[in-house]
Design a protein around this motif. Sequence first.
Motif, PDB file in Angstrom:
ATOM      1  N   LEU A  19       0.855  -1.175   0.000  1.00 18.58           N
ATOM      2  CA  LEU A  19       0.000   0.000   0.000  1.00 18.58           C
ATOM      3  C   LEU A  19       0.899   1.235   0.000  1.00 18.58           C
ATOM      4  N   VAL A  20       0.775   2.058  -1.026  1.00 15.68           N
ATOM      5  CA  VAL A  20       1.560   3.277  -1.133  1.00 15.68           C
ATOM      6  C   VAL A  20       0.611   4.461  -1.018  1.00 15.68           C
ATOM      7  N   THR A  21       0.770   5.221   0.038  1.00 20.39           N
ATOM      8  CA  THR A  21      -0.014   6.438   0.226  1.00 20.39           C
ATOM      9  C   THR A  21       0.788   7.403   1.094  1.00 20.39           C
ATOM     10  N   ALA A  22       0.258   8.597   1.283  1.00 16.05           N
ATOM     11  CA  ALA A  22       0.958   9.609   2.073  1.00 16.05           C
ATOM     12  C   ALA A  22       1.097   9.161   3.522  1.00 16.05           C
ATOM     13  N   ASP A  23       2.152   9.610   4.169  1.00 15.72           N
ATOM     14  CA  ASP A  23       2.407   9.223   5.558  1.00 15.72           C
ATOM     15  C   ASP A  23       1.231   9.563   6.471  1.00 15.72           C
ATOM     16  N   TRP A  24       0.627  10.723   6.299  1.00 15.53           N
ATOM     17  CA  TRP A  24      -0.497  11.131   7.146  1.00 15.53           C
ATOM     18  C   TRP A  24      -1.759  10.320   6.864  1.00 15.53           C
ATOM     19  N   HIS A  25      -1.848   9.688   5.719  1.00 17.90           N
ATOM     20  CA  HIS A  25      -3.035   8.943   5.292  1.00 17.90           C
ATOM     21  C   HIS A  25      -2.905   7.438   5.534  1.00 17.90           C
ATOM     22  N   MET A  26      -1.686   6.971   5.796  1.00 14.94           N
ATOM     23  CA  MET A  26      -1.411   5.531   5.831  1.00 14.94           C
ATOM     24  C   MET A  26      -2.230   4.780   6.869  1.00 14.94           C
ATOM     25  N   ARG A  27      -2.332   5.283   8.081  1.00 12.62           N
ATOM     26  CA  ARG A  27      -3.013   4.532   9.133  1.00 12.62           C
ATOM     27  C   ARG A  27      -4.467   4.249   8.767  1.00 12.62           C
ATOM     28  N   ARG A  28      -5.173   5.269   8.324  1.00 13.22           N
ATOM     29  CA  ARG A  28      -6.595   5.073   7.999  1.00 13.22           C
ATOM     30  C   ARG A  28      -6.757   4.243   6.730  1.00 13.22           C
ATOM     31  N   ALA A  29      -5.913   4.488   5.735  1.00  9.80           N
ATOM     32  CA  ALA A  29      -6.006   3.712   4.494  1.00  9.80           C
ATOM     33  C   ALA A  29      -5.757   2.229   4.765  1.00  9.80           C
ATOM     34  N   ALA A  30      -4.761   1.918   5.581  1.00 10.24           N
ATOM     35  CA  ALA A  30      -4.473   0.519   5.916  1.00 10.24           C
ATOM     36  C   ALA A  30      -5.600  -0.100   6.742  1.00 10.24           C
ATOM     37  N   LEU A  31      -6.164   0.661   7.659  1.00  6.29           N
ATOM     38  CA  LEU A  31      -7.283   0.168   8.459  1.00  6.29           C
ATOM     39  C   LEU A  31      -8.481  -0.154   7.570  1.00  6.29           C
ATOM     40  N   GLU A  32      -8.861   0.785   6.720  1.00  9.13           N
ATOM     41  CA  GLU A  32      -9.997   0.569   5.822  1.00  9.13           C
ATOM     42  C   GLU A  32      -9.738  -0.618   4.895  1.00  9.13           C
ATOM     43  N   LEU A  33      -8.514  -0.729   4.392  1.00  7.39           N
ATOM     44  CA  LEU A  33      -8.164  -1.826   3.488  1.00  7.39           C
ATOM     45  C   LEU A  33      -8.214  -3.168   4.205  1.00  7.39           C
ATOM     46  N   SER A  34      -7.663  -3.231   5.397  1.00  5.69           N
ATOM     47  CA  SER A  34      -7.667  -4.503   6.135  1.00  5.69           C
ATOM     48  C   SER A  34      -9.083  -4.963   6.458  1.00  5.69           C
ATOM     49  N   GLU A  35     -10.009  -4.022   6.608  1.00  6.67           N
ATOM     50  CA  GLU A  35     -11.410  -4.376   6.872  1.00  6.67           C
ATOM     51  C   GLU A  35     -12.085  -5.009   5.662  1.00  6.67           C
ATOM     52  N   GLN A  36     -11.591  -4.726   4.470  1.00  5.73           N
ATOM     53  CA  GLN A  36     -12.237  -5.200   3.241  1.00  5.73           C
ATOM     54  C   GLN A  36     -11.587  -6.443   2.639  1.00  5.73           C
ATOM     55  N   LEU A  37     -10.327  -6.677   2.948  1.00  9.08           N
ATOM     56  CA  LEU A  37      -9.608  -7.785   2.313  1.00  9.08           C
ATOM     57  C   LEU A  37      -9.924  -9.122   2.959  1.00  9.08           C
ATOM     58  N   ALA A  38      -9.779 -10.159   2.166  1.00 14.50           N
ATOM     59  CA  ALA A  38      -9.943 -11.514   2.678  1.00 14.50           C
ATOM     60  C   ALA A  38      -8.858 -11.798   3.712  1.00 14.50           C
TER      61      ALA A  38
END
Length: 175
Positions: A120-139
């Motif tokens: 997952l490549v995103t801005a440092d300030w955005h990483m925590r929420r992006a990873a959280l949202e992604l982990s909620e959706q992935l198998a």
Amino acid sequence: MVRRLIAFVLLAWLGGFVWFAGVLPQPDPAATGDAVVVPTGSGGRIPRGLELLRTDAVQQMLVTGVDAAVKQGEFEAEFDVDHQLMECCITLGYIAVDTRGNALETAEWLATHDYTSLVLVTADWHMRRAALELSEQLAPGIVIVRDAVRSEASLWTFFLEYNKFLAACVLAPLR
């Protein structure tokens, strides 16, 4: 009693904000995986994803949240992408309009591939929420490697993102 509770909540929020803004996720120079996912947004994200693709650290790239007006040829020209690389290895995702949508679009894309890890490549300030949202959706079992792009975000950006992150943390178990 109520004053103490309010003071405690405010101090906890402030302490969390200081941590959130002061201890940012870092780039991962050794990031590897089956694919890279890059939500559109602040600068540096797409070039970093392309770097991972071009150095064979990943096999495929999804750019999620692409504006509907952006055409493949425009993307190729703006980021100096060879047409063959674009055809074989890069998917432009046009569905997402926010971070949760990025996660949903990524999960849908991954369902058509047999991948077990992604960067997952995103801005440092955005990483925590992006990873959280992604982990909620992935198998279950799909590994998310976090590769943050350094940014110079404003205090206002940190304030907004911290509160969105807190909301995502509260709402995640309810989904």
